[in-house]
Motif scaffolding. Structure first.
Motif, PDB file in Angstrom:
ATOM      1  N   HIS A   8       0.829  -1.207   0.000  1.00 36.37           N
ATOM      2  CA  HIS A   8       0.000   0.000   0.000  1.00 36.37           C
ATOM      3  C   HIS A   8       0.864   1.257   0.000  1.00 36.37           C
ATOM      4  CE1 HIS A   8       0.863   0.785   4.245  1.00 36.37           C
ATOM      5  NE2 HIS A   8       0.679  -0.508   4.440  1.00 36.37           N
ATOM      6  N   THR A   9       0.253   2.387  -0.292  1.00 35.35           N
ATOM      7  CA  THR A   9       0.952   3.673  -0.311  1.00 35.35           C
ATOM      8  C   THR A   9       1.153   4.202   1.112  1.00 35.35           C
ATOM      9  OG1 THR A   9      -1.148   4.826  -0.585  1.00 35.35           O
ATOM     10  CG2 THR A   9       0.057   4.250  -2.606  1.00 35.35           C
ATOM     11  N   SER A  10       1.798   5.339   1.229  1.00 36.14           N
ATOM     12  CA  SER A  10       2.109   5.947   2.530  1.00 36.14           C
ATOM     13  C   SER A  10       0.860   6.183   3.369  1.00 36.14           C
ATOM     14  CB  SER A  10       2.801   7.302   2.320  1.00 36.14           C
ATOM     15  OG  SER A  10       3.971   7.150   1.574  1.00 36.14           O
ATOM     16  N   VAL A  26      -4.644   6.867   4.318  1.00 37.32           N
ATOM     17  CA  VAL A  26      -3.443   7.093   3.518  1.00 37.32           C
ATOM     18  C   VAL A  26      -3.152   8.588   3.485  1.00 37.32           C
ATOM     19  CG1 VAL A  26      -3.682   5.018   2.119  1.00 37.32           C
ATOM     20  CG2 VAL A  26      -4.794   7.128   1.371  1.00 37.32           C
ATOM     21  N   PHE A  30      -1.699  10.268  -1.871  1.00 37.76           N
ATOM     22  CA  PHE A  30      -2.182   9.016  -2.458  1.00 37.76           C
ATOM     23  C   PHE A  30      -2.345   9.078  -3.972  1.00 37.76           C
ATOM     24  CE2 PHE A  30      -5.627   6.366  -4.042  1.00 37.76           C
ATOM     25  CZ  PHE A  30      -5.150   5.094  -3.719  1.00 37.76           C
ATOM     26  N   GLU A  33       1.118   8.787  -5.592  1.00 39.64           N
ATOM     27  CA  GLU A  33       1.740   7.490  -5.292  1.00 39.64           C
ATOM     28  C   GLU A  33       1.019   6.356  -6.014  1.00 39.64           C
ATOM     29  OE1 GLU A  33       2.966   6.686  -1.118  1.00 39.64           O
ATOM     30  OE2 GLU A  33       2.068   8.649  -0.725  1.00 39.64           O
ATOM     31  N   ALA A  34      -0.304   6.386  -5.985  1.00 39.59           N
ATOM     32  CA  ALA A  34      -1.095   5.323  -6.614  1.00 39.59           C
ATOM     33  C   ALA A  34      -0.919   5.321  -8.132  1.00 39.59           C
ATOM     34  CB  ALA A  34      -2.565   5.473  -6.231  1.00 39.59           C
ATOM     35  N   VAL A  37       2.252   3.498  -8.851  1.00 43.79           N
ATOM     36  CA  VAL A  37       2.072   2.056  -8.671  1.00 43.79           C
ATOM     37  C   VAL A  37       1.330   1.484  -9.874  1.00 43.79           C
ATOM     38  CG1 VAL A  37       0.949   0.254  -7.295  1.00 43.79           C
ATOM     39  CG2 VAL A  37       2.126   2.147  -6.143  1.00 43.79           C
ATOM     40  N   ARG A  57      -6.342   0.815   3.330  1.00 46.11           N
ATOM     41  CA  ARG A  57      -5.147   1.277   2.621  1.00 46.11           C
ATOM     42  C   ARG A  57      -4.770   0.340   1.481  1.00 46.11           C
ATOM     43  NH1 ARG A  57      -3.766  -0.007   8.023  1.00 46.11           N
ATOM     44  NH2 ARG A  57      -2.061  -1.502   8.320  1.00 46.11           N
ATOM     45  N   LEU A  61      -5.858   1.140  -2.833  1.00 45.27           N
ATOM     46  CA  LEU A  61      -4.861   1.045  -3.897  1.00 45.27           C
ATOM     47  C   LEU A  61      -5.286   0.028  -4.948  1.00 45.27           C
ATOM     48  CD1 LEU A  61      -2.181   1.937  -5.095  1.00 45.27           C
ATOM     49  CD2 LEU A  61      -1.046   0.197  -3.660  1.00 45.27           C
ATOM     50  N   TYR A 168       6.738   2.000   0.702  1.00 45.47           N
ATOM     51  CA  TYR A 168       5.316   2.203   0.370  1.00 45.47           C
ATOM     52  C   TYR A 168       5.175   2.258  -1.151  1.00 45.47           C
ATOM     53  CZ  TYR A 168       4.570   3.452   5.264  1.00 45.47           C
ATOM     54  OH  TYR A 168       4.494   3.428   6.632  1.00 45.47           O
ATOM     55  N   GLY A 169       4.181   1.532  -1.655  1.00 45.82           N
ATOM     56  CA  GLY A 169       3.967   1.482  -3.100  1.00 45.82           C
ATOM     57  C   GLY A 169       4.928   0.568  -3.825  1.00 45.82           C
TER      58      GLY A 169
END
Length: 177
Positions: A8-10, A26, A30, A33-34, A37, A57, A61, A168-169
């Protein structure tokens, strides 16, 4: 079977906070970051099956990446930190914490889990997954779960498990035969 593991992201919690089983939000970053990913996942698709932790979380994602119907499985949740959930490590006054620091691989947190216990439940999930006819699977989950999967696959040794913590990610793959 090729399994793509996605962390998952931060998360939006103070650094140094125990938040294993707690459903934390998150960060506001997000979307960025998403998107990264999702872009990085394109080389791994299509997936025959997608799984995720039921914690938001991971679900969020998976949904962002195009898998809103990813199958939720509680065995893919992060380690249960028990009585220490949502406490900052440096503020925990339980004298047992030093014993746990010295042997967190084997000792459970009070009313929670040890890494060894988490590994057993993730291994149970992967044992069942191995019996399925899938060739390419994705799992959206947590750092500890992804470490367990790598230990299970023989990529990382049990004693050096946390050297394999993805950011993360982060994305990695394992192969199960």
């Amino acid at each position: 079977m090729k399994i793509t593991l996605i962390r998952h992201t931060s998360v939006d919690v103070l650094q140094g906070t125990c938040y294993g089983h707690t459903d934390v939000p998150v960060k506001a970053t997000f979307p960025e970051e998403a998107a990264l990913v999702k872009s990085n996942l394109e080389v791994h698709t299509p997936f025959d099956k997608v799984y995720c932790s039921p914690l938001s979380r991971a679900v969020r994602l998976a949904s962002y990446c195009g898998y809103p119907d990813a199958q939720r499985d509680e065995r893919l949740m992060e380690m249960n930190m028990g009585d220490w959930e949502m406490q900052r490590y440096d503020e925990i006054t339980d004298p047992y914490i030093q014993d746990w620091y010295n042997d967190y691989l084997h000792l459970p947190t009070p009313n929670g889990e040890s890494f060894e216990m988490q590994l057993r439940r993730v291994s149970e999930f992967l044992d069942e997954l191995r019996k399925q006819p899938y060739e390419n699977v994705a799992i959206f989950a947590h750092g500890g779960v992804l470490i367990c999967a790598q230990v299970y696959a023989g990529i990382v040794s049990f004693d050096e498990a946390f050297s394999a913590l993805l950011p993360y990610g982060g994305i990695t793959q394992i192969q199960l035969t």
